[in-house]
Motif scaffolding. Structure first.
Motif, PDB file in Angstrom:
ATOM      1  N   ALA A 147       0.495  -1.121   0.422  1.00  8.53           N
ATOM      2  CA  ALA A 147       0.118  -0.099   0.216  1.00  8.53           C
ATOM      3  C   ALA A 147       0.791   1.228  -0.120  1.00  8.53           C
ATOM      4  CB  ALA A 147      -0.744   0.166   1.324  1.00  8.53           C
ATOM      5  N   ALA A 148       0.744   2.199  -0.449  1.00  7.89           N
ATOM      6  CA  ALA A 148       0.791   3.759  -0.607  1.00  7.89           C
ATOM      7  C   ALA A 148       1.559   4.370   1.179  1.00  7.89           C
ATOM      8  CB  ALA A 148       0.201   4.986  -0.732  1.00  7.89           C
ATOM      9  N   GLN A 149       0.843   3.296   1.869  1.00  4.34           N
ATOM     10  CA  GLN A 149       1.384   3.994   3.335  1.00  4.34           C
ATOM     11  C   GLN A 149       1.340   2.917   4.054  1.00  4.34           C
ATOM     12  OE1 GLN A 149       1.983   7.776   3.628  1.00  4.34           O
ATOM     13  NE2 GLN A 149       1.025   8.362   1.575  1.00  4.34           N
ATOM     14  N   ASP A 150       2.794   2.985   4.223  1.00  3.11           N
ATOM     15  CA  ASP A 150       3.456   1.985   5.022  1.00  3.11           C
ATOM     16  C   ASP A 150       2.169   1.166   6.206  1.00  3.11           C
ATOM     17  OD1 ASP A 150       5.233   0.836   3.425  1.00  3.11           O
ATOM     18  OD2 ASP A 150       6.570   1.503   4.936  1.00  3.11           O
ATOM     19  N   THR A 151       1.302   2.509   6.519  1.00  2.00           N
ATOM     20  CA  THR A 151       0.935   2.566   7.386  1.00  2.00           C
ATOM     21  C   THR A 151      -0.369   2.003   7.866  1.00  2.00           C
ATOM     22  OG1 THR A 151      -0.338   4.811   7.663  1.00  2.00           O
ATOM     23  CG2 THR A 151       1.946   4.487   9.674  1.00  2.00           C
ATOM     24  N   GLU A 152      -0.978   1.747   6.565  1.00  6.34           N
ATOM     25  CA  GLU A 152      -1.785   1.026   6.244  1.00  6.34           C
ATOM     26  C   GLU A 152      -2.077  -0.404   5.407  1.00  6.34           C
ATOM     27  OE1 GLU A 152      -3.789   3.890   3.807  1.00  6.34           O
ATOM     28  OE2 GLU A 152      -4.094   5.417   4.755  1.00  6.34           O
ATOM     29  N   ARG A 153      -3.182  -0.557   5.226  1.00  7.98           N
ATOM     30  CA  ARG A 153      -2.529  -2.074   4.726  1.00  7.98           C
ATOM     31  C   ARG A 153      -3.552  -1.888   3.073  1.00  7.98           C
ATOM     32  NH1 ARG A 153      -4.859  -6.671   8.839  1.00  7.98           N
ATOM     33  NH2 ARG A 153      -3.804  -8.154   7.125  1.00  7.98           N
ATOM     34  N   VAL A 154      -4.174  -1.404   3.082  1.00  9.93           N
ATOM     35  CA  VAL A 154      -5.413  -1.980   2.097  1.00  9.93           C
ATOM     36  C   VAL A 154      -4.745  -0.650   1.200  1.00  9.93           C
ATOM     37  CG1 VAL A 154      -6.861  -3.260   2.876  1.00  9.93           C
ATOM     38  CG2 VAL A 154      -6.942  -0.341   2.923  1.00  9.93           C
ATOM     39  N   GLY A 155      -5.052  -0.044  -0.353  1.00 12.18           N
ATOM     40  CA  GLY A 155      -5.279   0.902  -1.405  1.00 12.18           C
ATOM     41  C   GLY A 155      -5.501   0.465  -2.378  1.00 12.18           C
ATOM     42  N   GLY A 156      -5.510   0.749  -3.904  1.00 16.46           N
ATOM     43  CA  GLY A 156      -6.449   1.093  -4.732  1.00 16.46           C
ATOM     44  C   GLY A 156      -5.536  -0.009  -5.257  1.00 16.46           C
ATOM     45  N   ASP A 157      -4.721  -0.515  -5.171  1.00 16.54           N
ATOM     46  CA  ASP A 157      -4.007  -1.416  -6.554  1.00 16.54           C
ATOM     47  C   ASP A 157      -4.664  -2.720  -5.857  1.00 16.54           C
ATOM     48  OD1 ASP A 157      -2.511   0.410  -7.705  1.00 16.54           O
ATOM     49  OD2 ASP A 157      -0.418  -0.763  -7.548  1.00 16.54           O
ATOM     50  N   PHE A 158      -4.921  -3.923  -6.799  1.00 15.01           N
ATOM     51  CA  PHE A 158      -5.434  -4.900  -6.791  1.00 15.01           C
ATOM     52  C   PHE A 158      -5.595  -6.485  -7.450  1.00 15.01           C
ATOM     53  CE2 PHE A 158      -8.585  -2.918  -9.761  1.00 15.01           C
ATOM     54  CZ  PHE A 158      -8.682  -4.090  -9.632  1.00 15.01           C
ATOM     55  N   TYR A 159      -5.733  -7.331  -7.618  1.00  8.90           N
ATOM     56  CA  TYR A 159      -5.178  -8.432  -8.556  1.00  8.90           C
ATOM     57  C   TYR A 159      -6.083  -9.982  -7.419  1.00  8.90           C
ATOM     58  CZ  TYR A 159      -1.263 -10.221  -5.169  1.00  8.90           C
ATOM     59  OH  TYR A 159      -0.218 -10.628  -3.907  1.00  8.90           O
TER      60      TYR A 159
ATOM     61  N   GLY B 292      -6.524   7.001  -6.699  1.00  6.34           N
ATOM     62  CA  GLY B 292      -6.553   7.085  -5.133  1.00  6.34           C
ATOM     63  C   GLY B 292      -6.122   6.056  -5.285  1.00  6.34           C
ATOM     64  N   LYS B 293      -6.025   6.840  -4.008  1.00  9.26           N
ATOM     65  CA  LYS B 293      -4.838   6.441  -2.297  1.00  9.26           C
ATOM     66  C   LYS B 293      -6.176   5.410  -1.493  1.00  9.26           C
ATOM     67  CE  LYS B 293      -0.938   8.385  -4.118  1.00  9.26           C
ATOM     68  NZ  LYS B 293       0.841   9.348  -3.353  1.00  9.26           N
ATOM     69  N   GLY B 294      -5.419   4.919  -0.286  1.00  7.93           N
ATOM     70  CA  GLY B 294      -5.169   4.952   0.863  1.00  7.93           C
ATOM     71  C   GLY B 294      -6.996   4.306   1.017  1.00  7.93           C
ATOM     72  N   LEU B 295      -7.763   4.871   1.515  1.00  5.98           N
ATOM     73  CA  LEU B 295      -9.350   3.646   2.442  1.00  5.98           C
ATOM     74  C   LEU B 295     -10.098   3.238   1.174  1.00  5.98           C
ATOM     75  CD1 LEU B 295     -10.804   1.293   4.171  1.00  5.98           C
ATOM     76  CD2 LEU B 295     -11.713   3.904   5.590  1.00  5.98           C
ATOM     77  N   ASP B 296     -10.641   5.260   0.769  1.00  8.04           N
ATOM     78  CA  ASP B 296     -11.504   4.976  -0.531  1.00  8.04           C
ATOM     79  C   ASP B 296     -11.674   4.272  -1.720  1.00  8.04           C
ATOM     80  OD1 ASP B 296     -12.982   6.411   1.373  1.00  8.04           O
ATOM     81  OD2 ASP B 296     -11.995   9.080   0.299  1.00  8.04           O
ATOM     82  N   ALA B 297      -9.345   4.390  -1.665  1.00  8.67           N
ATOM     83  CA  ALA B 297      -9.599   3.712  -2.937  1.00  8.67           C
ATOM     84  C   ALA B 297      -9.712   2.301  -2.380  1.00  8.67           C
ATOM     85  CB  ALA B 297      -8.417   3.535  -3.252  1.00  8.67           C
ATOM     86  N   ALA B 298      -9.946   1.543  -1.885  1.00  6.09           N
ATOM     87  CA  ALA B 298      -9.506  -0.449  -1.438  1.00  6.09           C
ATOM     88  C   ALA B 298     -10.866  -0.081  -1.304  1.00  6.09           C
ATOM     89  CB  ALA B 298      -9.246   0.073   0.115  1.00  6.09           C
ATOM     90  N   VAL B 299     -11.968   0.703  -0.957  1.00 11.67           N
ATOM     91  CA  VAL B 299     -13.282   0.646  -0.839  1.00 11.67           C
ATOM     92  C   VAL B 299     -13.492   0.341  -2.086  1.00 11.67           C
ATOM     93  CG1 VAL B 299     -15.835   1.136  -0.545  1.00 11.67           C
ATOM     94  CG2 VAL B 299     -13.460   1.631   1.099  1.00 11.67           C
ATOM     95  N   GLN B 300     -12.858   0.695  -3.081  1.00  9.78           N
ATOM     96  CA  GLN B 300     -13.827   1.342  -4.891  1.00  9.78           C
ATOM     97  C   GLN B 300     -12.850   0.001  -5.287  1.00  9.78           C
ATOM     98  OE1 GLN B 300     -15.832   2.146  -6.253  1.00  9.78           O
ATOM     99  NE2 GLN B 300     -15.005   2.439  -8.346  1.00  9.78           N
ATOM    100  N   THR B 301     -11.805  -0.765  -5.130  1.00  9.71           N
ATOM    101  CA  THR B 301     -11.564  -1.925  -5.516  1.00  9.71           C
ATOM    102  C   THR B 301     -12.331  -2.592  -5.150  1.00  9.71           C
ATOM    103  OG1 THR B 301     -10.498  -2.740  -3.389  1.00  9.71           O
ATOM    104  CG2 THR B 301      -8.416  -0.886  -5.146  1.00  9.71           C
ATOM    105  N   GLY B 302     -12.626  -3.015  -3.467  1.00 10.90           N
ATOM    106  CA  GLY B 302     -13.876  -3.815  -3.517  1.00 10.90           C
ATOM    107  C   GLY B 302     -15.323  -4.013  -4.493  1.00 10.90           C
TER     108      GLY B 302
END
Length: 458
Positions: A244-256, A275-285
């Motif tokens: 993830a973009a931030q080492d303090t976070e576990r999720v982000g906008g990239d996925f496979y 984007g990055k962070g939680l909002d982008a992670a929700v979209q990846t979901g």
């Protein structure tokens, strides 16, 4: 002092009050106040401040208790602190009982001067008058005072007085506090002070429970948003890496993701949400769920990406994405791979002899225009050949000797030329490691890679 005063007051009391000290007479505390007269005489008034001092002491004690209660957001540790404080200042023995679950009631017991103990009990709370009401957050009824002779064996024995007090939390019941004394009874002042303590203890306990519950929910949601662990297949060697973009976070906008079709084909998808962070992670979901739902009903890559594009356009909070999809089919001569890009960097083919080439596929960003255009490339991976899918977080990673240079496509191509014959796991790890080393301590975008390798024949 007149004769009455001499009879009432101890002989050594006068020197103490003349130094501004309170004096203790018959278990009552008196503050001395001096009044000077014009004649040179002095009158001392002794004013009973026992209740005031008691309230001041209790206020100070409550403040210290509150500080101790807020030292932990671990529910079991918080229950220990509550039980230990209550056993030290309120009772000879204490039980802290949490609201019940399907497994029973968590109970912390503490005797004065001893360490708290924890246990999980399956008990009938109706056996104790007022306990079930207290566990629901209501005052115990019909009486706060429990007859020790009627107490069940799991609660207490050899005690002379029992009080049940609710532990009210942040709008939810936090449990119940049971105070016990071996000799004597609780008076009304002590019971009132116990309620003040219980109100603060309940807030601390409910905060700990809510924090733990939120942490569990967050962990479960995070696990669903993280890329999956890739399993081993008989004829296809697969590996993935994600950061993830931030080492303090576990999720982000990239996925496979990797999906196995009934005919044995593997469908691999790798993408990058804007984007990055939680909002982008929700979209990846959302994207991953949509792709999973579309796979059984679409016939080819182009149809899949068009359907995904329409799904994203109709969403209220859409971010556009880039995505590359690959269909991997085992053949006698290796792996047959069909690749289609939706605005994503092209896949890179790493040959067993060290040659590196980019797949001839390109396409429109997904989720931004009403219509998209894509092209599909087909490649054959001979034994020892690999196909690398990656996000732009790899090539656009900024770092290097001066900390201001992109890793870049050419540097990636040269690095891949040295990876000939590597298995998928080693290839994915090597690329991920090179990008991470290039970044150093600097900031970076989300990064994801998937390596698809045709295993060498034995």
């Amino acid at each position: 002092m007149n004769d009455a005063a001499k009879e009432l007051l101890p002989a050594d009391v006068e020197p103490r009050w003349q130094h501004g000290e309170s004096v203790l007479i018959s278990e009552r505390s008196y503050a001395a106040h001096r009044v000077d007269h014009g004649s040179g005489e002095v009158t001392w008034w002794l004013l009973d401040d026992t209740d005031l001092r008691l309230q001041q002491n209790r206020a100070e004690l409550l403040a210290r208790m509150s500080n101790a209660l807020m030292t932990s957001l671990n529910p079991e540790r918080c229950m220990s602190v509550v039980a230990e404080l209550a056993a030290t200042h309120l009772a000879d023995e204490v039980l802290v009982i949490a609201p019940g679950t399907t497994e029973g009631h968590a109970v912390t017991r503490c005797r004065r001067g001893e360490q708290p103990t924890h246990e999980l009990l399956r008990v009938d709370v109706e056996e104790v008058v007022g306990l079930s009401e207290a566990l629901k957050g209501f005052p115990p009824v019909p009486s706060r005072w429990i007859d020790p002779a009627a107490a069940p064996a799991w609660l207490a024995h050899d005690v002379s007085s029992i009080v049940v007090t609710p532990l009210p939390g942040h709008g939810v019941p936090a449990g119940a506090l049971i105070l016990m004394r071996r000799d004597g009874r609780f008076d009304e002042d002590e019971e009132s002070f116990a309620r003040l303590f219980a109100s603060r203890a309940g807030v601390a306990m409910s905060a700990a429970w809510l924090f733990t519950q939120q942490a569990v929910i967050t962990e479960r949601l995070t696990m669903d948003l993280l890329p999956p662990l890739l399993r081993r297949y008989e004829h296809v060697d697969l590996a993935g890496r994600y950061r993830a973009a931030q080492d303090t976070e576990r999720v982000g906008g990239d996925f496979y993701d990797v999906h196995e079709r009934e005919d044995g084909e593997l469908f691999v998808v790798l993408g990058d949400v804007c984007g990055k962070g939680l909002d982008a992670a929700v979209q990846t979901g959302r994207v991953r769920t949509t792709v999973h739902a579309l796979l059984p009903v679409v016939a080819d890559h182009d149809q899949l990406l068009r359907s995904l594009n329409q799904a994203l356009l109709t969403s209220d909070r859409t971010r556009f994405i880039t995505v590359v999809v690959a269909t991997v089919t085992p053949r006698e001569d290796g792996l047959h791979v069909r690749l289609t890009s939706g605005g994503h960097p092209p896949a890179l083919i790493v040959r067993a002899d060290g040659g590196v080439e980019a797949a001839k596929t390109r396409g429109t960003l997904v989720g931004i225009l009403p219509e998209i255009v894509t092209t599909t490339d087909e490649v054959v991976l001979a034994p020892g050949d690999s196909c690398l899918l990656h996000t732009d977080g790899i090539t656009e990673a900024v770092g290097g000797p001066l900390g201001d240079e992109e890793f870049g496509e050419q540097r990636l191509l040269r690095a891949l030329g040295e990876c000939r014959g590597m298995p998928a796991e080693a290839l994915a790890e090597h690329v991920h490691m090179l990008a991470s080393q290039w970044i150093g301590e600097g900031t970076h975008d989300d990064m994801a890679v998937v390596a698809i390798t045709a295993p060498r024949r034995r």
